[in-house]
Design a protein around this motif. Structure first.
Motif: not given
Length: 190
Positions: A160-185
């Motif tokens: 789950t991906f959340r922000r401090y000023n919002s209750k909206e929850t987004l989804k982030l897939d770490m298994r199939f997602g491609v990290i293009l720049d690990a340091e900035k990620f």
């Protein structure tokens, strides 16, 4: 035309070709947005099929909404049997239930994460309930780190991906997602 394209990629595997297409699409998108200030950090390659499923929900609902009363009217007029109208209703409703069930899992998946080091801001692109792309721009300080998030039973499927000023929850897939720049990620998420 087709032969010239295939000859260009003859020694290329399918995964290499996919990476080439992703790099081209990311370059195009980052170049179009504010002079390329945002650097692509994360890419979920299956965001397109997820948004197609979400779009199909709308089309199936409209088709069912038209075919159920249409089948009942045609049955009353004697054009089709009552069994045909009932099976049309059953198929339409069951397809809607199936698509809404799958859509529950595929909605609000993050497809791209961009980072702007000049303004220290993060841009998220995700697919909404209707299968459209939505962009969110926020300061990096607004992103809730993954270590502060509570664990959920669905953590095996997505993070789950959340922000401090919002209750909206987004989804982030770490298994199939491609990290293009690990340091900035890591700067964006952790």
């Amino acid at each position: 035309m087709y032969n010239s394209i295939t000859n260009k990629f003859n020694g290329c595997t399918l995964n290499q070709f996919r990476k080439f297409v992703y790099v081209l699409s990311i370059r195009k998108y980052s170049a179009e947005n504010e002079g390329g200030k945002y650097i692509p950090v994360y890419n979920f390659p299956y965001i397109r099929p997820f948004t197609v499923v979400n779009r199909l929900k709308l089309y199936q609902t409209v088709l069912t909404g038209i075919s159920v009363p249409g089948g009942a009217i045609l049955s009353q007029l004697g054009c089709v049997s009552w069994d045909t109208a009932q099976s049309t209703t059953l198929l339409g409703v069951s397809a809607c239930v199936m698509l809404y069930g799958i859509g529950f899992l595929t909605t609000k998946f993050i497809g791209f994460i961009y980072y702007n080091p000049e303004t220290d801001s993060v841009k998220l692109a995700y697919g909404d309930f209707w299968g459209r792309r939505k962009d969110l721009v926020m300061p990096r300080s607004d992103v809730m780190p993954l270590s502060e998030l509570p664990t959920t039973p669905l953590d095996k499927l997505f993070v789950t991906f959340r922000r401090y000023n919002s209750k909206e929850t987004l989804k982030l897939d770490m298994r199939f997602g491609v990290i293009l720049d690990a340091e900035k990620f890591k700067q964006c998420i952790y």
